[in-house]
Design an enzyme around this catalytic site. Structure first.
Site, PDB file in Angstrom:
ATOM      1  N   TYR A 294       0.971  -1.289  -0.065  1.00  0.00           N
ATOM      2  CA  TYR A 294      -0.020  -0.003  -0.004  1.00  0.00           C
ATOM      3  C   TYR A 294       0.758   1.309   0.078  1.00  0.00           C
ATOM      4  CZ  TYR A 294      -3.867  -3.120   1.402  1.00  0.00           C
ATOM      5  OH  TYR A 294      -4.552  -4.184   1.484  1.00  0.00           O
ATOM      6  N   GLU A 366     -16.949   1.076  23.314  1.00  0.00           N
ATOM      7  CA  GLU A 366     -17.998   1.432  22.338  1.00  0.00           C
ATOM      8  C   GLU A 366     -18.776   2.983  22.731  1.00  0.00           C
ATOM      9  OE1 GLU A 366     -19.716  -3.326  21.461  1.00  0.00           O
ATOM     10  OE2 GLU A 366     -20.443  -2.081  23.062  1.00  0.00           O
TER      11      GLU A 366
END
Length: 391
Positions: A294, A366
């Site tokens: 990449y 979360e």
């Protein structure tokens, strides 16, 4: 639907995805789950890009430009030991890089934007990308090659990534390189094996290999500019079979990470010279497989500044600490070679005991979901507004 409910549903969907992770190019059920979510929201979508990729399309109430929002959807070949009650049910596969969170938050962003279409000047593309973990090929280039943007070229692309090094409520936003060039190599050194008691009749592949490994470390310490980040890491060295047999071959596998393309080319050149010269000097031969991976993920200054402004207005400057780039690889870099955009980090630290990305015990906080959903949805609206003003 209020924002708190959208956030709760995003967490619920994330936990569903986390229990059923799929490897790169195998995200069939994941893709189906995403499609069911988009269908329920009334968001038109197209499928099949890079095999399992999905593109949701949200048309705003006003004409304007196009912004693409990307989430990656694949998992890693890791056996999960996080202890989460919603741990992976697919043996040996785990969402250890937060792609489940990226996917569920992007669906939630779609929910928010559908409710705020009157504020949207243009089009928002929801890009669910497969095979981000499949370096050096990845899924982004294949999606573009297969026409995901045909007839709807994005003016700006935006992506976010969960970041365990930042606390909840903080973001990592910067212009320029944010993630590094990510190359891979494999060496097969061929010597001449024999009896351990008679090394003079052999060329010991293990000895040659250790010299190669040691010499490779001089690239960073003696050839690279100290102010230009670079890393040469050997992750695997495999050789030998018995205590009394000198190894005929040795296999060395590793990765090279750099930030600038100039440093990348220098390191690549030195790598080949060192490997060839050391093995030749010691009477061995070598097969070199070098894979250009990449490219560096390089943010556009204009759109990094815009995301910084959006987050600052939402949460204040304290939410934007100064951060340094990472040399981790990211397939979003290929998107940014063609389109301007910004890739930023979302703080998801669980605090004490936090494990890094790609760790079998990786967990994320979360509580960060509300920040990720709000920042990305507002960022899309603000970016389209800026594009509209510049027309």
């Amino acid at each position: 639907m209020n924002f708190d409910q959208i956030t709760e549903e995003a967490i619920e969907f994330r936990r569903e995805l986390h229990q059923f992770p799929e490897l790169s190019d195998e995200e069939f059920e994941t893709s189906e789950r995403i499609q069911r979510q988009l269908t329920a929201l009334g968001i038109p979508f197209e499928t099949g890009f890079a095999g399992t990729g999905v593109l949701g399309i949200i048309e705003g109430a006003h004409e304007g430009k196009t912004v693409g929002l990307r989430a990656d959807i694949d998992a890693l070949p890791i056996h999960e030991i996080s202890g989460e009650p919603f741990s992976s049910k697919n043996e040996g596969v785990m969402h250890a890089c937060g792609h489940d969170a990226h996917t569920s938050m992007l669906v939630a962003v779609g929910k928010v934007l559908m409710e705020r279409r009157d504020e949207i000047h243009g089009t928002v593309l929801l890009i669910f990308q497969p095979a981000e973990e499949k370096s050096p090929t990845g899924g982004s280039q294949r999606m573009m090659d297969e026409g995901i943007f045909d007839g709807r070229e994005p003016d700006v692309l935006i992506a976010q990534h969960v970041w365990p090094g930042l606390p909840v409520g903080q973001f990592g936003v910067m212009a320029g390189p944010v993630m590094g060039n990510s190359d891979r190599f494999k060496l097969v050194i061929r010597g001449s094996g024999g009896h351990a008691s008679m090394p003079n009749d052999t060329v010991d592949a293990i000895i040659v290999g250790t010299q190669v490994v040691n010499a490779l470390q001089t690239i960073v310490s003696r050839n690279a500019d100290p102010f230009e980040p670079s890393v040469v890491t050997v992750g695997k060295f495999q050789a030998g079979s018995q205590h009394n047999v000198i190894a005929e071959t040795a296999e060395i596998v590793g990765t090279i990470r750099t930030q600038s393309n100039e440093t990348k080319e220098m390191v690549k050149e030195r790598f080949h010279k060192i490997v060839n010269n050391v093995t030749e000097a010691m009477g061995a031969s070598v097969d070199i497989e070098y894979l250009d991976g990449y490219p560096a993920t390089i943010n556009s200054e204009e759109w990094a500044d815009q995301m910084h402004e959006t987050i600052s207005k939402l949460y204040g400057e304290a939410a934007l600490p100064k951060v340094r780039p990472s040399l981790a690889g990211e397939d979003f870099g290929r998107f940014l070679l063609k389109y301007p955009g910004v890739y930023y980090w979302l703080g998801t630290s669980v605090g004490e005991g936090q494990k890094p990305l790609h760790n079998p015990s990786f967990r994320l906080n979360e509580d960060a979901f509300k920040y990720g959903i709000e920042a990305m949805s507002q960022g899309a609206i603000d970016t389209l507004g800026k594009l509209k003003a510049g027309q």
